[in-house]
Design a protein around this motif. Structure first.
Motif, PDB file in Angstrom:
ATOM      1  N   ALA A  16       0.788  -1.209   0.194  1.00 26.39           N
ATOM      2  CA  ALA A  16       0.044  -0.025   0.170  1.00 26.39           C
ATOM      3  C   ALA A  16       0.997   1.230   0.020  1.00 26.39           C
ATOM      4  CB  ALA A  16      -0.753  -0.045   1.180  1.00 26.39           C
ATOM      5  N   LEU A  17       2.031   1.332   0.767  1.00 25.93           N
ATOM      6  CA  LEU A  17       2.972   2.437   0.756  1.00 25.93           C
ATOM      7  C   LEU A  17       3.595   2.549  -0.643  1.00 25.93           C
ATOM      8  CD1 LEU A  17       4.273   4.657   2.482  1.00 25.93           C
ATOM      9  CD2 LEU A  17       5.776   3.080   3.219  1.00 25.93           C
ATOM     10  N   LEU A  18       3.997   1.307  -1.055  1.00 31.28           N
ATOM     11  CA  LEU A  18       4.582   1.681  -2.453  1.00 31.28           C
ATOM     12  C   LEU A  18       3.643   2.010  -3.616  1.00 31.28           C
ATOM     13  CD1 LEU A  18       6.751  -1.788  -2.800  1.00 31.28           C
ATOM     14  CD2 LEU A  18       7.503   0.693  -2.355  1.00 31.28           C
ATOM     15  N   ALA A  19       2.324   1.825  -3.376  1.00 29.90           N
ATOM     16  CA  ALA A  19       1.588   2.048  -4.403  1.00 29.90           C
ATOM     17  C   ALA A  19       1.269   3.635  -4.181  1.00 29.90           C
ATOM     18  CB  ALA A  19       0.024   1.448  -4.076  1.00 29.90           C
ATOM     19  N   ARG A  20       1.463   4.259  -3.155  1.00 36.16           N
ATOM     20  CA  ARG A  20       1.047   5.737  -2.809  1.00 36.16           C
ATOM     21  C   ARG A  20       2.302   6.525  -3.413  1.00 36.16           C
ATOM     22  NH1 ARG A  20      -0.828   4.483   2.621  1.00 36.16           N
ATOM     23  NH2 ARG A  20       1.394   5.187   3.278  1.00 36.16           N
ATOM     24  N   ARG A  21       3.358   5.935  -3.242  1.00 34.60           N
ATOM     25  CA  ARG A  21       4.765   6.407  -3.861  1.00 34.60           C
ATOM     26  C   ARG A  21       4.873   6.707  -5.372  1.00 34.60           C
ATOM     27  NH1 ARG A  21       9.556   3.914   0.053  1.00 34.60           N
ATOM     28  NH2 ARG A  21       8.654   5.140   1.752  1.00 34.60           N
ATOM     29  N   GLY A  22       4.187   5.840  -6.035  1.00 37.08           N
ATOM     30  CA  GLY A  22       4.315   5.923  -7.465  1.00 37.08           C
ATOM     31  C   GLY A  22       5.188   4.937  -8.072  1.00 37.08           C
ATOM     32  N   ARG A  23       5.389   5.184  -9.358  1.00 33.12           N
ATOM     33  CA  ARG A  23       6.013   3.955 -10.048  1.00 33.12           C
ATOM     34  C   ARG A  23       7.659   4.499 -10.513  1.00 33.12           C
ATOM     35  NH1 ARG A  23       2.217   2.676 -15.208  1.00 33.12           N
ATOM     36  NH2 ARG A  23       1.252   0.714 -14.373  1.00 33.12           N
ATOM     37  N   VAL A  24       8.267   3.476 -10.244  1.00 32.25           N
ATOM     38  CA  VAL A  24       9.778   3.684 -10.439  1.00 32.25           C
ATOM     39  C   VAL A  24      10.173   2.823 -11.820  1.00 32.25           C
ATOM     40  CG1 VAL A  24      11.992   3.520  -9.730  1.00 32.25           C
ATOM     41  CG2 VAL A  24      10.329   4.053  -8.145  1.00 32.25           C
ATOM     42  N   ASP A  25      10.864   3.543 -12.732  1.00 34.99           N
ATOM     43  CA  ASP A  25      11.276   2.843 -13.930  1.00 34.99           C
ATOM     44  C   ASP A  25      12.734   2.452 -13.738  1.00 34.99           C
ATOM     45  OD1 ASP A  25      12.468   1.934 -16.371  1.00 34.99           O
ATOM     46  OD2 ASP A  25      11.499   3.477 -17.460  1.00 34.99           O
ATOM     47  N   PHE A  26      13.156   1.145 -13.487  1.00 29.60           N
ATOM     48  CA  PHE A  26      14.433   0.927 -12.952  1.00 29.60           C
ATOM     49  C   PHE A  26      15.400   0.698 -14.016  1.00 29.60           C
ATOM     50  CE2 PHE A  26      12.379   0.017  -8.836  1.00 29.60           C
ATOM     51  CZ  PHE A  26      13.257   0.512  -8.095  1.00 29.60           C
ATOM     52  N   HIS A  27      15.049   0.796 -15.215  1.00 24.60           N
ATOM     53  CA  HIS A  27      16.028   0.601 -16.324  1.00 24.60           C
ATOM     54  C   HIS A  27      15.436   1.399 -17.409  1.00 24.60           C
ATOM     55  CE1 HIS A  27      19.193  -1.893 -18.470  1.00 24.60           C
ATOM     56  NE2 HIS A  27      18.677  -1.109 -19.561  1.00 24.60           N
ATOM     57  N   THR A  28      15.928   2.731 -17.545  1.00 33.29           N
ATOM     58  CA  THR A  28      15.888   3.447 -18.962  1.00 33.29           C
ATOM     59  C   THR A  28      17.155   4.064 -19.477  1.00 33.29           C
ATOM     60  OG1 THR A  28      14.347   4.824 -19.953  1.00 33.29           O
ATOM     61  CG2 THR A  28      15.153   5.475 -17.870  1.00 33.29           C
ATOM     62  N   HIS A  29      17.228   4.300 -20.790  1.00 34.76           N
ATOM     63  CA  HIS A  29      18.357   4.781 -21.373  1.00 34.76           C
ATOM     64  C   HIS A  29      18.109   6.213 -21.654  1.00 34.76           C
ATOM     65  CE1 HIS A  29      20.119   0.720 -22.707  1.00 34.76           C
ATOM     66  NE2 HIS A  29      19.516   0.471 -21.872  1.00 34.76           N
ATOM     67  N   ILE A  30      19.516   6.926 -21.443  1.00 34.89           N
ATOM     68  CA  ILE A  30      19.652   8.281 -21.753  1.00 34.89           C
ATOM     69  C   ILE A  30      21.033   8.417 -22.566  1.00 34.89           C
ATOM     70  CG2 ILE A  30      20.768   8.608 -19.420  1.00 34.89           C
ATOM     71  CD1 ILE A  30      19.154  11.318 -19.511  1.00 34.89           C
ATOM     72  N   LEU A  31      20.680   9.692 -23.460  1.00 33.51           N
ATOM     73  CA  LEU A  31      22.212   9.852 -24.507  1.00 33.51           C
ATOM     74  C   LEU A  31      22.098  11.198 -23.967  1.00 33.51           C
ATOM     75  CD1 LEU A  31      20.964   7.948 -27.519  1.00 33.51           C
ATOM     76  CD2 LEU A  31      22.762   7.227 -25.931  1.00 33.51           C
ATOM     77  N   PRO A  32      23.559  11.683 -24.341  1.00 39.29           N
ATOM     78  CA  PRO A  32      23.810  13.247 -24.428  1.00 39.29           C
ATOM     79  C   PRO A  32      23.274  13.620 -25.909  1.00 39.29           C
ATOM     80  CG  PRO A  32      25.641  11.952 -24.497  1.00 39.29           C
ATOM     81  CD  PRO A  32      24.581  10.857 -24.285  1.00 39.29           C
TER      82      PRO A  32
END
Length: 107
Positions: A16-32
């Motif tokens: 229930a606490l995790l649901a209130r905190r929102g979603r975390v995307d643990f693997h996404t790519h970023i580029l300069p």
């Protein structure tokens, strides 16, 4: 200067606490948006570079990742544009992302 004190590990948060905190995307790519021409710098090929030439992309605003002249991938602006990334996160209901660069960039 205060010294850090050891603390007992925190208990795992409830679902229930995790649901209130929102979603975390643990693997996404970023580029300069751009990086040095490593082939020119080091005198040999095989490095990935980003090409923003709009004459060669399938969707306006995208860029191409090339290894020498070979297409590796076409990437969306959310790979380097913070505002585009935040809009995508909002659409997906993601609150936090763990960012990773792509393999081969900066090697």
């Amino acid at each position: 200067r205060a010294m850090a004190t050891a603390q007992a590990p925190a208990a795992a948060p409830s679902p229930a606490l995790l649901a209130r905190r929102g979603r975390v995307d643990f693997h996404t790519h970023i580029l300069p948006r751009s990086w040095p021409d490593f082939s020119r710098r080091y005198g040999y090929g095989g490095f990935v570079h980003i090409d923003h030439d709009q004459d060669h992309v399938q969707q306006p605003g995208n860029a191409r990742l090339l290894r020498d002249a070979e297409l590796v991938a076409e990437v969306f602006p959310n790979a380097w544009d913070v505002n585009a990334r935040i809009l995508d996160m909002d659409r997906a209901g993601v609150d936090v992302q763990v960012l990773c660069t792509i393999p081969g960039v900066g090697e």
